[in-house]
Enzyme design. Structure first.
Site, PDB file in Angstrom:
ATOM      1  N   ASP A  73       1.064  -1.291   0.043  1.00 56.28           N
ATOM      2  CA  ASP A  73       0.013  -0.216   0.033  1.00 56.28           C
ATOM      3  C   ASP A  73       1.018   1.441   0.132  1.00 56.28           C
ATOM      4  O   ASP A  73       1.944   1.220   0.496  1.00 56.28           O
ATOM      5  CB  ASP A  73      -0.940   0.002   1.223  1.00 56.28           C
ATOM      6  N   THR A  74       0.306   2.441  -0.717  1.00 60.50           N
ATOM      7  CA  THR A  74       0.978   3.623  -0.722  1.00 60.50           C
ATOM      8  C   THR A  74       1.546   4.065   0.659  1.00 60.50           C
ATOM      9  O   THR A  74       2.636   4.426   0.781  1.00 60.50           O
ATOM     10  CB  THR A  74       0.066   4.741  -1.245  1.00 60.50           C
TER      11      THR A  74
END
Length: 226
Positions: A73-74
């Protein structure tokens, strides 16, 4: 316990502002490239020109043949492996698909998680009206299993190691929320004071896999930054 002051990041006014630092290379050979991904950086390009800057594009300058194997995930930092040949991409992809890799994450959670060890076995699926959120669904959810181990309690929070046995989207974040102990700083699943932290307190600490050339077991680690 008093968390550092900040304004919680609302998804509606989210602006992508990736960190300027170059990727930190943990290992590189003729088949593998292992990197410590920064928090706030997309793994692959997002939708629109404002989300073109991402880890794999930054790596292409020095490794034009780089190929994607998995994502983080970012908002998650830590160990990511990329392939440098199609053979390595296939080999590593099968390891992830067949759950032959071992991933360990470090996280800080809201509240004092007890007991010291345990397992979450709750099926997950995308929450379509609220994408990209995921949610527990016992009827149509896909199997998702996470083991946890408490490292220590820090005031009214818990530092834990999380070992996902499956690889569902947002698995660790939803499973911890389901326990009543969301990951600190999570803009999607934490509420109130639990959300009021400068970043998502989730880091991919180590990854164990077999090398595509010869099958030797290798473990790569990146120190937790929080």
């Amino acid at each position: 316990f008093r968390p550092p002051a900040r304004h919680p990041r609302a998804m509606s006014d989210y602006s992508y502002a990736p960190p300027p630092d170059p990727p930190r290379i943990l290992h590189a050979d003729h088949e593998l490239l292992v990197v410590d991904k920064q928090e706030g950086l997309l793994s692959v390009p997002g939708k629109g020109p404002d989300k073109a800057d991402c880890l794999i594009e930054r790596l292409r300058g020095a490794y034009p043949q780089v190929l994607l194997v998995h994502r983080l995930d970012t908002d998650t930092s830590g160990v990511m492996v990329f392939a440098l040949t199609p053979h390595a991409q296939r080999h590593l992809g099968l390891q992830f698909e067949h759950r032959q890799t071992k991933k360990t994450y470090q996280a800080r959670l809201w509240g004092r998680l007890e007991p010291a060890t345990g397992r979450v076995d709750l099926p997950l699926i995308v929450d379509w009206p609220n994408r990209p959120r995921q949610h527990v669904n016992h009827e149509i959810g896909k199997p998702a299993v996470t083991d946890w181990c408490v490292v220590r309690h820090e005031g009214d929070t818990s530092r834990v190691r999380l070992m996902p046995l499956t690889g569902r989207s947002h698995q660790l974040r939803v499973h911890m929320q389901a326990l009543g102990h969301p990951i600190l700083g999570d803009p999607l699943y934490a509420e109130g004071a639990a959300r009021d932290f400068p970043r998502l307190m989730l880091h991919a600490e180590s990854l164990r896999l077999r090398h595509p050339d010869g099958g030797a077991h290798m473990t790569f680690s990146a120190p937790c930054p929080f």
